[in-house]
Enzyme design. Structure first.
Site, PDB file in Angstrom:
ATOM      1  N   LEU A 181       0.869  -1.171   0.000  1.00 48.41           N
ATOM      2  CA  LEU A 181       0.000   0.000   0.000  1.00 48.41           C
ATOM      3  C   LEU A 181       0.910   1.226   0.000  1.00 48.41           C
ATOM      4  CD1 LEU A 181      -2.718  -0.839   2.708  1.00 48.41           C
ATOM      5  CD2 LEU A 181      -3.010  -0.811   0.225  1.00 48.41           C
ATOM      6  N   ASP A 182       0.457   2.302  -0.605  1.00 48.38           N
ATOM      7  CA  ASP A 182       1.230   3.545  -0.603  1.00 48.38           C
ATOM      8  C   ASP A 182       1.488   4.009   0.824  1.00 48.38           C
ATOM      9  OD1 ASP A 182       1.209   3.599  -3.358  1.00 48.38           O
ATOM     10  OD2 ASP A 182      -0.468   5.008  -3.490  1.00 48.38           O
ATOM     11  N   GLN A 183       2.546   4.751   1.015  1.00 50.41           N
ATOM     12  CA  GLN A 183       2.925   5.221   2.343  1.00 50.41           C
ATOM     13  C   GLN A 183       1.803   6.018   2.998  1.00 50.41           C
ATOM     14  OE1 GLN A 183       6.497   7.589   2.460  1.00 50.41           O
ATOM     15  NE2 GLN A 183       6.582   7.565   4.677  1.00 50.41           N
TER      16      GLN A 183
ATOM     17  N   THR B 145      -1.328   5.689   2.638  1.00 52.74           N
ATOM     18  CA  THR B 145      -2.552   4.901   2.749  1.00 52.74           C
ATOM     19  C   THR B 145      -2.516   3.994   3.963  1.00 52.74           C
ATOM     20  OG1 THR B 145      -2.722   4.902   0.340  1.00 52.74           O
ATOM     21  CG2 THR B 145      -4.032   3.265   1.513  1.00 52.74           C
TER      22      THR B 145
END
Length: 117
Positions: free
Chosen positions: A51-53, A55
């Site tokens: 997951l993106d940082q 998120t």
């Protein structure tokens, strides 16, 4: 503190907080991440997806290479259903000054356990 939602011999499901990397970054200052923290307690934990940082959300981790390979294949073949939800508070002004209240957002309803909307 990392919240553990599920654990067995094959899997871990954990909640990734916003602001924490899923995997180590390239720079030395970006080595703190969820998988490194998990491996301190569960040395066999391996990354399946990211997951993106910024998120937050639930992440699935494999315990061992065989499970990682099987789960990675399911992600690659798009056999894993993912559901993204957003919490929106208040309205805002978009470009050009147009109001964009939360009610104007068109989001898909989460699928039910039976596969229906």
């Amino acid at each position: 503190m990392i919240e553990l939602h599920y654990i067995d011999d094959a899997l871990l499901v954990v909640e990734k907080p916003a602001g924490l990397l899923s995997v180590p970054g390239r720079l030395p200052e970006n080595q703190d991440c969820l998988v490194v923290r998990l491996q301190a307690s569960f040395p066999d934990v391996l990354t399946v997806h990211r997951l993106d940082q910024v998120t937050s959300g639930l992440m699935l981790y494999a315990r061992g290479r065989q499970v990682q390979a099987a789960l990675s294949m399911q992600f690659e073949q798009r056999r894993v259903h993912k559901c993204y939800e957003a919490l929106v508070e208040g309205g805002g002004r978009g470009r050009g000054g147009r109001d964009h209240p939360a009610a104007d957002l068109r989001l898909a309803e989460p699928a039910q356990a039976d596969g229906g909307p």
